[in-house]
Scaffold this active site. Structure first.
Site, PDB file in Angstrom:
ATOM      1  N   ASP A   1      -0.499  -2.434  -4.560  1.00 16.28           N
ATOM      2  CA  ASP A   1      -0.352  -0.504  -4.625  1.00 16.28           C
ATOM      3  C   ASP A   1       0.530   0.528  -4.333  1.00 16.28           C
ATOM      4  OD1 ASP A   1      -3.739   0.355  -4.458  1.00 16.28           O
ATOM      5  OD2 ASP A   1      -3.504  -0.503  -2.048  1.00 16.28           O
TER       6      ASP A   1
ATOM      7  N   LYS B   1     -12.368  -5.265  -8.357  1.00 15.03           N
ATOM      8  CA  LYS B   1     -11.186  -5.695  -8.757  1.00 15.03           C
ATOM      9  C   LYS B   1     -11.411  -7.386  -7.797  1.00 15.03           C
ATOM     10  CE  LYS B   1      -9.778  -1.885  -5.693  1.00 15.03           C
ATOM     11  NZ  LYS B   1      -9.025  -1.117  -4.860  1.00 15.03           N
TER      12      LYS B   1
ATOM     13  N   GLN C   1      -7.803  -2.139   1.462  1.00 16.31           N
ATOM     14  CA  GLN C   1      -8.639  -1.197   0.875  1.00 16.31           C
ATOM     15  C   GLN C   1      -9.025   0.130   1.165  1.00 16.31           C
ATOM     16  OE1 GLN C   1      -9.926  -0.875  -2.150  1.00 16.31           O
ATOM     17  NE2 GLN C   1     -11.205   0.719  -2.007  1.00 16.31           N
TER      18      GLN C   1
END
Ligand code: GUN
Length: 282
Positions: A118, A51, A95
């Site tokens: 997300d 990322k 995460q």
């Protein structure tokens, strides 16, 4: 045909990089994504590194906050609150998975909906299921982009999704339904799974078991999307949920692992970060 998510994502990232270059003159700065990593799970470390690299390629500012496994839920929630209030932060990604002593749902809910890159916040999930504007979860969004880039007609097709997770199975099923596919969601308790998957014109596999889908489970000419990221127990190499070597000859379209869905997920995270940045400027 093998769809290269690697190549498609490289093209899309190059386009985004051109767009982001224009932002300092227009908005005074570039988008800023903050990624929080708790602990040192090797897979998570590798995803977070990916990322950061993609952010650099696109010109997005990336801050990765690493905290030890021992961080308390309250400490993590405090970090999120501060990031929510920070006007220089456009996207927040925690995460997953988190250590057992931390309630993942509480953490996801704490993220400001407008910074939820997300698309995991309950308000974004609700908006998705009500067909309202929302941030789409990255992996499902990437899968639809790949299907479209490969020229796959989705409308009217029989799609089977194996897996019912909040991150992939459920949202990709909804996106396929929104594209007018006839969708079946199969899972670990599905009886006669092979009978179900052989009906699929589009088969999306997100079950997390190496080479779980064998050639006899797939119809000739099917489109096969492999979301799995596993270690092959025999070779130790990265492999998907699908037995690629056996299925590639009979599939009309298939995605490889690595280099398929994974790069598209990260690409869509970049897109979501830009979208959150632009929405917050309005
Ligand atoms: N862990 C596995 N996939 C994902 C994802 O898409 N987002 C986050 N935050 N964690 C993950």
């Amino acid at each position: 045909m093998v769809i290269s998510g690697k190549e498609l994502s490289a093209r899309l990232k190059a386009e985004m990089a051109e767009q982001v270059k224009t932002f300092p003159a227009k908005y005074g700065r570039v988008p800023h994504l903050v990624v929080i990593l708790v602990g040192d799970n090797p897979a998570s470390v590798s995803y977070v590194t990916g990322k950061a690299k993609a952010s650099e390629a696109v010109g997005i500012r990336n801050t990765t906050i690493r905290k030890p496994e021992s961080i308390t839920e309250a400490e993590l929630l405090d970090i999120i609150t501060a990031l929510n209030l920070d006007d220089e932060v456009d996207g927040i990604l925690v995460q997953l998975p988190l250590p057992k002593h931390i309630d993942e749902n509480k953490v996801i809910e704490a993220i400001d909906k407008s910074k939820d890159v997300d698309g995991f916040h309950p308000l974004n999930v609700a908006a998705l299921w009500q067909k309202q504007p929302c941030t789409l979860p990255c992996t499902p969004k990437g899968i639809i982009k790949m299907l479209k880039a490969a020229g796959v007609e989705i409308a009217g097709k029989r799609a089977v999704v194996i897996g019912r997770s909040n991150i992939v199975g459920l949202p990709v099923s909804k996106l396929l339904l929104d594209e007018n596919a006839t969708v079946t969601i199969a899972h670990s308790r599905t009886r006669n799974l092979g009978e179900v998957t052989r009906q699929a014109e589009i088969l999306v596999v997100a079950i997390g078991r190496p080479k779980f889908v064998t050639a006899d489970m797939v119809a000739d000419g099917a489109v096969v999307i492999d979301v799995g990221v596993n270690r092959d127990p025999e070779t130790g190499k990265l492999c998907g949920d699908v037995d690629f070597a056996a299925i590639e000859p009979k599939a009309s379209v298939i995605t490889p692992v690595p280099g398929g869905v994974g790069p598209m997920t990260i690409c869509c995270l970049m897109e979501n970060t830009i979208e959150c940045f632009l929405k917050r400027r309005k």
